[in-house]
Design a protein around this motif. Structure first.
Motif, PDB file in Angstrom:
ATOM      1  N   SER A 104     -30.678  21.771 -10.458  1.00  0.00           N
ATOM      2  CA  SER A 104     -29.869  22.684  -9.650  1.00  0.00           C
ATOM      3  C   SER A 104     -28.540  22.008  -9.332  1.00  0.00           C
ATOM      4  O   SER A 104     -28.404  20.799  -9.493  1.00  0.00           O
ATOM      5  CB  SER A 104     -30.614  23.057  -8.362  1.00  0.00           C
ATOM      6  N   PRO A 105     -27.550  22.779  -8.835  1.00  0.00           N
ATOM      7  CA  PRO A 105     -26.240  22.180  -8.557  1.00  0.00           C
ATOM      8  C   PRO A 105     -26.181  21.363  -7.268  1.00  0.00           C
ATOM      9  O   PRO A 105     -25.147  20.788  -6.956  1.00  0.00           O
ATOM     10  CB  PRO A 105     -25.308  23.384  -8.489  1.00  0.00           C
ATOM     11  N   PHE A 106     -27.287  21.312  -6.522  1.00  0.00           N
ATOM     12  CA  PHE A 106     -27.328  20.543  -5.270  1.00  0.00           C
ATOM     13  C   PHE A 106     -28.538  19.629  -5.264  1.00  0.00           C
ATOM     14  O   PHE A 106     -29.611  19.995  -5.744  1.00  0.00           O
ATOM     15  CB  PHE A 106     -27.432  21.467  -4.049  1.00  0.00           C
ATOM     16  N   GLY A 107     -28.363  18.472  -4.674  1.00  0.00           N
ATOM     17  CA  GLY A 107     -29.474  17.552  -4.537  1.00  0.00           C
ATOM     18  C   GLY A 107     -29.075  16.368  -3.682  1.00  0.00           C
ATOM     19  O   GLY A 107     -28.001  16.346  -3.066  1.00  0.00           O
ATOM     20  N   MET A 142     -30.653  24.487 -18.244  1.00  0.00           N
ATOM     21  CA  MET A 142     -29.399  23.928 -17.764  1.00  0.00           C
ATOM     22  C   MET A 142     -29.687  22.783 -16.792  1.00  0.00           C
ATOM     23  O   MET A 142     -30.565  22.883 -15.943  1.00  0.00           O
ATOM     24  CB  MET A 142     -28.526  24.969 -17.072  1.00  0.00           C
ATOM     25  N   HIS A 143     -28.936  21.711 -16.959  1.00  0.00           N
ATOM     26  CA  HIS A 143     -29.014  20.559 -16.052  1.00  0.00           C
ATOM     27  C   HIS A 143     -27.614  20.279 -15.522  1.00  0.00           C
ATOM     28  O   HIS A 143     -26.613  20.550 -16.182  1.00  0.00           O
ATOM     29  CB  HIS A 143     -29.533  19.323 -16.782  1.00  0.00           C
ATOM     30  N   PHE A 144     -27.578  19.697 -14.350  1.00  0.00           N
ATOM     31  CA  PHE A 144     -26.323  19.357 -13.684  1.00  0.00           C
ATOM     32  C   PHE A 144     -26.242  17.834 -13.623  1.00  0.00           C
ATOM     33  O   PHE A 144     -27.141  17.179 -13.078  1.00  0.00           O
ATOM     34  CB  PHE A 144     -26.285  19.986 -12.291  1.00  0.00           C
ATOM     35  N   ALA A 145     -25.181  17.283 -14.206  1.00  0.00           N
ATOM     36  CA  ALA A 145     -25.043  15.833 -14.336  1.00  0.00           C
ATOM     37  C   ALA A 145     -24.159  15.267 -13.234  1.00  0.00           C
ATOM     38  O   ALA A 145     -23.090  15.799 -12.935  1.00  0.00           O
ATOM     39  CB  ALA A 145     -24.458  15.484 -15.701  1.00  0.00           C
ATOM     40  N   PHE A 146     -24.633  14.172 -12.648  1.00  0.00           N
ATOM     41  CA  PHE A 146     -23.911  13.482 -11.579  1.00  0.00           C
ATOM     42  C   PHE A 146     -23.868  11.990 -11.879  1.00  0.00           C
ATOM     43  O   PHE A 146     -24.794  11.437 -12.461  1.00  0.00           O
ATOM     44  CB  PHE A 146     -24.611  13.686 -10.231  1.00  0.00           C
ATOM     45  N   THR A 147     -22.767  11.367 -11.484  1.00  0.00           N
ATOM     46  CA  THR A 147     -22.700   9.912 -11.495  1.00  0.00           C
ATOM     47  C   THR A 147     -22.593   9.443 -10.051  1.00  0.00           C
ATOM     48  O   THR A 147     -22.137  10.184  -9.173  1.00  0.00           O
ATOM     49  CB  THR A 147     -21.490   9.377 -12.293  1.00  0.00           C
ATOM     50  N   TYR A 148     -23.047   8.226  -9.840  1.00  0.00           N
ATOM     51  CA  TYR A 148     -22.890   7.606  -8.525  1.00  0.00           C
ATOM     52  C   TYR A 148     -22.445   6.163  -8.732  1.00  0.00           C
ATOM     53  O   TYR A 148     -22.808   5.521  -9.710  1.00  0.00           O
ATOM     54  CB  TYR A 148     -24.168   7.698  -7.680  1.00  0.00           C
ATOM     55  N   HIS A 149     -21.605   5.724  -7.836  1.00  0.00           N
ATOM     56  CA  HIS A 149     -20.999   4.398  -7.900  1.00  0.00           C
ATOM     57  C   HIS A 149     -21.405   3.660  -6.625  1.00  0.00           C
ATOM     58  O   HIS A 149     -21.076   4.106  -5.518  1.00  0.00           O
ATOM     59  CB  HIS A 149     -19.484   4.494  -8.018  1.00  0.00           C
ATOM     60  N   ILE A 150     -22.115   2.555  -6.793  1.00  0.00           N
ATOM     61  CA  ILE A 150     -22.654   1.827  -5.649  1.00  0.00           C
ATOM     62  C   ILE A 150     -21.995   0.454  -5.561  1.00  0.00           C
ATOM     63  O   ILE A 150     -21.898  -0.266  -6.568  1.00  0.00           O
ATOM     64  CB  ILE A 150     -24.179   1.692  -5.762  1.00  0.00           C
ATOM     65  N   THR A 151     -21.559   0.120  -4.350  1.00  0.00           N
ATOM     66  CA  THR A 151     -21.040  -1.207  -4.064  1.00  0.00           C
ATOM     67  C   THR A 151     -21.971  -1.878  -3.073  1.00  0.00           C
ATOM     68  O   THR A 151     -22.303  -1.312  -2.028  1.00  0.00           O
ATOM     69  CB  THR A 151     -19.611  -1.141  -3.483  1.00  0.00           C
ATOM     70  N   ILE A 152     -22.409  -3.089  -3.423  1.00  0.00           N
ATOM     71  CA  ILE A 152     -23.287  -3.897  -2.580  1.00  0.00           C
ATOM     72  C   ILE A 152     -22.462  -5.080  -2.105  1.00  0.00           C
ATOM     73  O   ILE A 152     -21.948  -5.846  -2.925  1.00  0.00           O
ATOM     74  CB  ILE A 152     -24.502  -4.394  -3.383  1.00  0.00           C
ATOM     75  N   GLU A 153     -22.295  -5.208  -0.791  1.00  0.00           N
ATOM     76  CA  GLU A 153     -21.493  -6.301  -0.224  1.00  0.00           C
ATOM     77  C   GLU A 153     -22.381  -7.187   0.637  1.00  0.00           C
ATOM     78  O   GLU A 153     -23.132  -6.695   1.463  1.00  0.00           O
ATOM     79  CB  GLU A 153     -20.382  -5.741   0.652  1.00  0.00           C
ATOM     80  N   ASN A 154     -22.256  -8.491   0.445  1.00  0.00           N
ATOM     81  CA  ASN A 154     -23.038  -9.443   1.239  1.00  0.00           C
ATOM     82  C   ASN A 154     -22.205  -9.924   2.421  1.00  0.00           C
ATOM     83  O   ASN A 154     -21.329 -10.771   2.272  1.00  0.00           O
ATOM     84  CB  ASN A 154     -23.478 -10.623   0.370  1.00  0.00           C
ATOM     85  N   HIS A 155     -22.494  -9.379   3.596  1.00  0.00           N
ATOM     86  CA  HIS A 155     -21.830  -9.793   4.829  1.00  0.00           C
ATOM     87  C   HIS A 155     -22.689 -10.786   5.610  1.00  0.00           C
ATOM     88  O   HIS A 155     -22.348 -11.116   6.745  1.00  0.00           O
ATOM     89  CB  HIS A 155     -21.523  -8.574   5.708  1.00  0.00           C
TER      90      HIS A 155
END
Length: 128
Positions: free
Chosen positions: A92-95, A27-40
Motif C-alpha cells: 500500500s502507499p502508506f506504512g 502493485m508495490h510501493f517502493a521506499f528507501t530509508y537513510h539511517i545515520t548512527i552517531e556515537n555520542h
C-alpha cells in the motif's frame, strides 16, 4: 527526519518514496530509508544485528532479523557516525518501520539494544 538517542547512540532516519512497481502481478510501493548512527557515548561500540517490523496500511506485517546492516557490522568510536541506505516494498502507499539494533560496548563487553524510532513511509500522491 526522526531521531532518537538510546544509551548515547543517536539514530536518525530520512525516507523517500521511489515509485510503484509490479511484482507477481501486484502493485508495490517502493521506499528507501537513510539511517545515520552517531556515537555520542564515551565508549566504542559495534552494531551486530538488526530487527525490523515493517507494516503497511493493509495490515501486512513483515519481520526482518539479520546480521549487521547492508552486509556491514560498523564499529563506531566516540564521536563517529555511520550512514547507510536501504529500502523496502509495501503493498500500500502508506506504512511504517520500527525496530532496533543490537550493539556491543567494547569497554564493558555488554550487548545492548538501540531503538530505531518508528518512521513513516508514505507516497506523496496519496496524501490528502
Amino acid at each position: 527526519m526522526v531521531s532518537q538517542i538510546t544509551r548515547g547512540i543517536k539514530i536518525s532516519v530520512l525516507t523517500n518514496f521511489e515509485g510503484t512497481y509490479f511484482k507477481n502481478h501486484k502493485m508495490h510501493f517502493a521506499f528507501t530509508y537513510h539511517i545515520t548512527i552517531e556515537n555520542h557515548s564515551k565508549d566504542s561500540v559495534q552494531l551486530t544485528t538488526r530487527h525490523w517490523e515493517i507494516s503497511d496500511s493493509l495490515n501486512h506485517l513483515e519481520i526482518v532479523d539479520g546480521e549487521g546492516v547492508i552486509g556491514k557490522k560498523p564499529v563506531l568510536k566516540p564521536g563517529e557516525q555511520h550512514t547507510y541506505s536501504s529500502g523496502c516494498l509495501l503493498m500500500s502507499p502508506f506504512g511504517a518501520m520500527a525496530g532496533f539494533f543490537n550493539m556491543i560496548n567494547f569497554t564493558t563487553t555488554r550487548t545492548f539494544k538501540v531503538t530505531v524510532p518508528t518512521f513513516r513511509l508514505s507516497a506523496p500522491f496519496a496524501l490528502n
